[in-house]
Design a protein around this motif. Structure first.
Motif, PDB file in Angstrom:
ATOM      1  N   TYR A 147     -17.897   1.908   1.203  1.00  0.00           N
ATOM      2  CA  TYR A 147     -16.741   1.145   1.665  1.00  0.00           C
ATOM      3  C   TYR A 147     -15.744   2.053   2.366  1.00  0.00           C
TER       4      TYR A 147
ATOM      5  N   ASP B 139      -6.996  -1.564  -7.263  1.00  0.00           N
ATOM      6  CA  ASP B 139      -5.729  -1.761  -6.561  1.00  0.00           C
ATOM      7  C   ASP B 139      -4.547  -1.900  -7.518  1.00  0.00           C
TER       8      ASP B 139
ATOM      9  N   SER C  75       0.858  -1.179   0.000  1.00  0.00           N
ATOM     10  CA  SER C  75       0.000   0.000   0.000  1.00  0.00           C
ATOM     11  C   SER C  75       0.899   1.235   0.000  1.00  0.00           C
TER      12      SER C  75
ATOM     13  N   TYR D 200     -16.623  -6.906   7.084  1.00  0.00           N
ATOM     14  CA  TYR D 200     -15.169  -6.780   6.914  1.00  0.00           C
ATOM     15  C   TYR D 200     -14.687  -7.925   6.044  1.00  0.00           C
TER      16      TYR D 200
ATOM     17  N   LYS E 132     -11.765   2.025   3.448  1.00  0.00           N
ATOM     18  CA  LYS E 132     -10.528   1.289   3.165  1.00  0.00           C
ATOM     19  C   LYS E 132      -9.314   2.104   3.600  1.00  0.00           C
ATOM     20  N   LYS E 133      -8.188   1.442   3.679  1.00  0.00           N
ATOM     21  CA  LYS E 133      -6.914   2.140   3.873  1.00  0.00           C
ATOM     22  C   LYS E 133      -6.595   2.899   2.588  1.00  0.00           C
TER      23      LYS E 133
ATOM     24  N   SER F 201      -6.938  -4.705  -0.050  1.00  0.00           N
ATOM     25  CA  SER F 201      -7.431  -3.497   0.631  1.00  0.00           C
ATOM     26  C   SER F 201      -8.135  -3.772   1.956  1.00  0.00           C
ATOM     27  N   LYS F 202      -8.552  -5.039   2.222  1.00  0.00           N
ATOM     28  CA  LYS F 202      -9.246  -5.406   3.463  1.00  0.00           C
ATOM     29  C   LYS F 202     -10.299  -4.359   3.841  1.00  0.00           C
ATOM     30  N   PRO F 203     -11.308  -4.209   2.993  1.00  0.00           N
ATOM     31  CA  PRO F 203     -12.282  -3.129   3.201  1.00  0.00           C
ATOM     32  C   PRO F 203     -13.346  -3.453   4.234  1.00  0.00           C
TER      33      PRO F 203
ATOM     34  N   TYR G  61     -10.299   4.433   9.217  1.00  0.00           N
ATOM     35  CA  TYR G  61     -10.267   2.981   8.990  1.00  0.00           C
ATOM     36  C   TYR G  61      -9.892   2.218  10.256  1.00  0.00           C
TER      37      TYR G  61
END
Length: 352
Positions: free
Chosen positions: A126, A232, A12, A101, A128-129, A107-109, A36
């Motif tokens: 959403y 991504d 990221s 989750y 997200k980071k 992205s682990k949204p 987040y």
């Protein structure tokens, strides 16, 4: 059909000062009271299954009583800023029905379901980071595709609206076989255009579960469009074919459909049409795209090995020395878009 391999874990990339200024200039930066990391404070979870009792790879999380009230209020405020002017008069009509989750992917949204209690209509957004390469992907999609995207950034947190549609893999398995022959022909045309658009703007990893099919009823028939939902892999991988959906085995059915429906002349025609449309959008957004590309050129969103591989592969296709001289992914993309625009202005249809 290549068995393309995507980097297992794309890092990221932080939002740097220049990109942050760009986001502020175009009203993408906001202030919100929840980030987040705040949503990671959940106390427990349950697995989310679909209507066929299949694991969706999402978990429904819940929070302590102490945290829940504050989190719900903050998420409702985020919703009003994303979809309206941030007016808090409507907060009493909103309810946070679920926070899900996903641990699958980069992205682990968090997916937030907001319902209007007056009429039971609901929508998702959403959390997200914030990843710089994903933000570049979202902005490029907003400007170069037929679809506007609504998203916001606050520090290291990215808020995205939900893109509605039928997941590509589900559509291919369950709905495509039931389509009429004219519908299949129209879907094949859209896939050719989608494939071309992804390649031109270097959006990678468009496997069937990373895009949706959007059906729209128009008089006596249905029109199908294809929309990317995952950004991504914007300008990250070195393999050129990663940016061409036709080379993923998950899209084999779509590729076969194109082969069945069209001869090469028709495929080339649709490619030219899409290039022309992208070139027109570039002219419309000229200053804004230039600013975004300058951010990318002064940013780091990939590694040296990927950069060297990609620029050599695109040089092999175009024989344009500008690609060989590109120092980073931003420069490669800028040269790719300039190449398409130049060919459009010169009415030159040479393939990319």
């Amino acid at each position: 059909m290549d068995d393309l391999k995507i980097s297992k874990k794309k890092p990221s990339y932080p939002v740097k000062k220049r990109l942050n200024h760009y986001l502020s200039e175009y009203n993408r930066n906001i202030r919100i009271s929840i980030l987040y990391d705040d949503l990671l404070r959940f106390q427990g979870s349950v697995t989310v299954y679909d209507k066929n009792d299949k694991d969706t790879l999402w978990i429904r999380v819940y929070y302590s009583e102490f945290d829940r009230e504050e989190i719900d209020l903050s998420l409702k405020r985020v919703y009003t800023k994303l979809h309206s002017d941030g007016n808090e008069k409507t907060l009493s009509f909103l309810n946070v029905d679920a926070v899900d989750y996903c641990t699958f992917g980069n992205s682990k949204p968090f997916r937030v379901k907001i319902r209007n209690v007056l009429n039971d209509n609901y929508t998702y957004f959403y959390v997200k980071k914030a990843d710089a390469s994903r933000i570049y992907g979202l902005e490029l999609e907003h400007m170069l595709s037929p679809y506007n995207l609504n998203f916001m950034v606050c520090k290291d947190t990215l808020i995205e609206e939900h893109i509605a549609g039928i997941p590509g893999d589900e559509f291919i398995s369950n709905m495509l076989p039931k389509c009429t022959e004219p519908e299949k022909s129209q879907i094949a045309k859209e896939f050719v255009k989608f494939n071309e658009r992804c390649m031109i703007r270097l959006l990678g990893d468009m496997r069937s579960y990373n895009y949706v099919i959007v059906p729209t009823h128009d008089f006596d028939h249905v029109v199908y469009k294809i929309r990317a939902i995952d950004f991504d892999q914007q300008s990250y991988e070195g393999k050129f074919n990663v940016y061409r959906p036709q080379f993923f085995k998950e899209n084999l059915t779509m590729v076969q459909l194109v082969s069945e429906k069209f001869q090469k002349e028709s495929i080339d025609q649709y490619k030219i049409e899409e290039r022309s449309i992208v070139a027109k959008r570039m002219i419309s957004y000229n200053d804004r795209i230039e600013e975004l590309l300058n951010c990318m050129i002064n940013d780091s969103i990939s590694n040296e090995a990927h950069i060297n591989l990609l620029k050599s592969k695109i040089y092999d296709y175009t024989l344009d020395l500008k690609f060989k001289r590109s120092k980073n992914m931003g420069a490669i993309l800028k040269n790719a878009l300039a190449y398409v625009k130049r060919n459009y202005e010169n009415v030159n249809t040479k393939d990319f």
